[in-house]
Design an enzyme around this catalytic site. Structure first.
Site, PDB file in Angstrom:
ATOM      1  N   LYS A 107       0.830  -1.199   0.000  1.00  0.00           N
ATOM      2  CA  LYS A 107       0.000   0.000   0.000  1.00  0.00           C
ATOM      3  C   LYS A 107       0.871   1.259   0.000  1.00  0.00           C
ATOM      4  O   LYS A 107       2.020   1.240   0.443  1.00  0.00           O
ATOM      5  CB  LYS A 107      -0.901  -0.059   1.241  1.00  0.00           C
ATOM      6  CG  LYS A 107      -2.035   0.930   1.332  1.00  0.00           C
ATOM      7  CD  LYS A 107      -2.878   0.576   2.572  1.00  0.00           C
ATOM      8  CE  LYS A 107      -4.006   1.552   2.833  1.00  0.00           C
ATOM      9  NZ  LYS A 107      -4.825   1.133   4.003  1.00  0.00           N
ATOM     10  N   SER A 187      -9.600   1.893   3.164  1.00  0.00           N
ATOM     11  CA  SER A 187      -8.656   2.696   2.403  1.00  0.00           C
ATOM     12  C   SER A 187      -7.743   1.895   1.483  1.00  0.00           C
ATOM     13  O   SER A 187      -7.086   2.457   0.597  1.00  0.00           O
ATOM     14  CB  SER A 187      -7.795   3.517   3.368  1.00  0.00           C
ATOM     15  OG  SER A 187      -7.042   2.668   4.219  1.00  0.00           O
ATOM     16  N   SER A 211     -10.329  -0.963   6.897  1.00  0.00           N
ATOM     17  CA  SER A 211      -9.671  -0.590   5.637  1.00  0.00           C
ATOM     18  C   SER A 211      -9.202  -1.754   4.776  1.00  0.00           C
ATOM     19  O   SER A 211      -8.914  -1.559   3.594  1.00  0.00           O
ATOM     20  CB  SER A 211      -8.485   0.346   5.909  1.00  0.00           C
ATOM     21  OG  SER A 211      -8.935   1.632   6.231  1.00  0.00           O
TER      22      SER A 211
END
Length: 535
Positions: A107, A187, A211
């Site tokens: 990420k 996210s 997330s």
């Protein structure tokens, strides 16, 4: 160059790689990125493809599709070189393990050698453009396992929201939605989308309030929030340290397990990481029949039937039926610790101890975690970097002080000693033990309920006013594996089922989730953004 060996030798190599006996070959696939990591490594062992060939295919897909997906933050310039190195190890019979030569992502909030860390924030990218010279601990562990790190995926700015909206790279697109309007969730949006589209086998994500699990559900893949503290977080832009939990996203449970196996384990630089030794290889094999006689507690308090659509309910109930047909014993479980009362129970436990009030918005731990994050960057002035980045970071984490004079007093206060946070941890221990007693009393292996009670809304719309269990798992530090339950009539992922256990039950949950996945076969890949599948 592809290594040519006999089928018997190749099967022996595959057995050695995964440390489990293979008595027959996995099915041969035409698309090496469409199956599991086992399928991929079997193809390498047979001589069907090399890591370099498959990595090039992954990079080609990114270049062809990312203009539509907005899923990738930055691409690695060394991925092909890493793949060739893996092929060289394969020719010598010296692969490091199941992840050697496997294309993976991290990420955007993860530090990675040779990259700036943007946090998917346009402002942060301007403030900190320098390329770093070290990896986050999880990325380093992936590399040590031989993985090919393709680069970084896009996320919400600083991993704060659940929509997949980055001020740097734009709105991540849900690959199942032909209109381009539905959210992929966040996210960890880019990680989920890249995995769903068959660009990478798995990706790293973070979860302090859903997330990983939100985009897993909205993109119809597997998402895991491990036991709190199982995966150390050094070298990653932080959120609140007492909730922040890192884990894998993947198309298949077995692949998520392999990635978790590589990144888990103690690390002294993370003051909240578990200290129990981690034996690598323990998650390399998950039994297809793990559900036989498993006792699963259906928590109806976490199934808001009156608010769910008929389709969402139907898909969830079908998943429960799949569990029963696989041999599981599914019974109602009514714990006294639920989504509705968990926060009150934390407060009551603190009051009963005569402790300070718990405060999950306590600013000092995040301030200190941010200071320690910058402190891992050699040659940098950590306090100066925090000051430079504060306004951009605080635009999302507004619990932090606005003025530097006040913030500067917090950054050197160790998050392990913050009174409100220590009280939170004590309450977590007490309330989780209460839940554990109820598990033991009913002999429950895991709880089951919908990951979320609704499918992906439009990215520009507010979510339905239906409370979810996402925060429940984070507050208690429980491991959770979210697995797809199928598509709806509109072709969008209709929902995921969550397997939720007590801290430390990660391996058992993965086995149960894998068994469900193998029985139900509910994952359906999205059509590529080009409208045609790769040749």
């Amino acid at each position: 160059m592809i290594r040519r060996i006999s089928r018997r030798e190749a099967l022996h190599d595959l057995t050695a790689l995964f440390a489990i006996p293979f008595v027959r070959w996995p099915d041969r696939l035409t698309d090496p990125l469409a199956g599991t990591i086992v399928d991929y490594q079997a193809g390498r062992a047979r001589g069907d493809w090399t890591a370099a060939q498959v990595t090039k295919e992954a990079l080609d897909r990114i270049n062809a599709w990312n203009g539509a997906l907005h899923a990738v933050d930055q691409l690695s310039a060394t991925a092909l070189s890493e793949a060739r190195d893996s092929d060289a190890r394969a020719r010598r019979g010296r692969l490091r393990g199941p992840l050697d030569g496997v294309p993976l992502f991290a990420k955007s909030i993860y530090d990675m050698n040779g990259f700036p860390t943007t946090g998917s924030s346009a402002e942060w990218a301007k403030l900190f453009p320098q390329k770093l010279r070290r990896d986050a601990i999880e990325v380093a562990r992936m590399r040590a396992a031989g993985a090919v790190v393709l680069g970084k995926t896009a996320a919400d700015d600083f991993a704060y929201h659940g929509n997949g909206t980055s001020s740097l790279t734009g709105q991540v697109r849900n690959p199942y939605d032909p209109t381009g309007t539905k959210t992929p969730g966040g996210s960890s949006a880019g990680s989920a989308v890249s995995v769903a589209c068959g660009i990478a086998f798995a990706a790293l994500g973070t979860d302090d309030g859903g997330s990983n699990r939100i985009p897993a559900q909205f993109c119809g893949i597997v998402g895991m929030k491990p036991t709190f503290g199982l995966v150390p977080r050094t070298g990653v832009i932080p959120t609140w340290p007492y909730l922040d939990t890192h884990g894998p996203l993947a198309r298949h449970v077995a692949d998520a397990a392999l990635l978790l196996d590589a990144i888990a384990g103690p690390e002294p630089s993370d003051g909240l990481a578990l200290t129990t030794p981690w034996r690598r290889g323990r998650l390399a094999h998950l039994r297809d029949d793990a559900l036989v006689n498993a006792r699963l507690g259906l928590v109806e308090a976490h199934v808001p039937r009156a608010q769910m659509t008929a389709e969402s309910l139907s898909v969830f109930d079908r998943a429960v039926a799949d569990l029963k047909s696989a041999g599981a014993i599914v019974e109602l479980f009514t714990p006294t610790v639920t989504r509705a009362n968990v926060r009150n129970l934390f407060a009551e436990a603190a009051k009963a101890r005569g402790d300070v009030a718990v405060n999950h918005n306590s600013p000092a731990p995040t301030a200190n975690a941010l200071y320690r994050y910058f402190g891992t960057h050699a040659g940098d002035d950590a306090a100066h970097d925090v000051e430079r980045g504060l306004a951009a970071f605080r635009a999302f984490y507004d619990v932090l002080p606005k003025e530097w004079e006040e913030m500067s007093k917090l950054i050197t206060q160790p998050y392990e000693n913050d009174p409100a946070s220590v009280s939170f941890a004590r309450s977590r221990s007490a309330v989780t033990e209460r839940l554990a007693r109820e598990f033991r009393a009913q002999r429950i292996d895991a709880m089951i309920y919908p990951t979320m009670p609704f499918p992906a809304p439009r990215a520009v719309d507010p979510w339905p006013d239906i409370r979810t269990t996402l925060g429940y798992g984070n507050w208690l530090g429980l491991p959770e594996v979210s697995v797809p339950t199928g598509l709806g009539a509109d072709g969008m992922p209709a929902g995921n089922i969550s397997f939720v256990g007590l801290p430390g039950s990660d391996a058992r949950l993965l086995a149960l989730a894998h068994s469900y996945e193998r029985r139900s076969k509910r994952f359906v890949a999205p059509p590529p953004p080009t409208g045609q599948r790769p040749q």
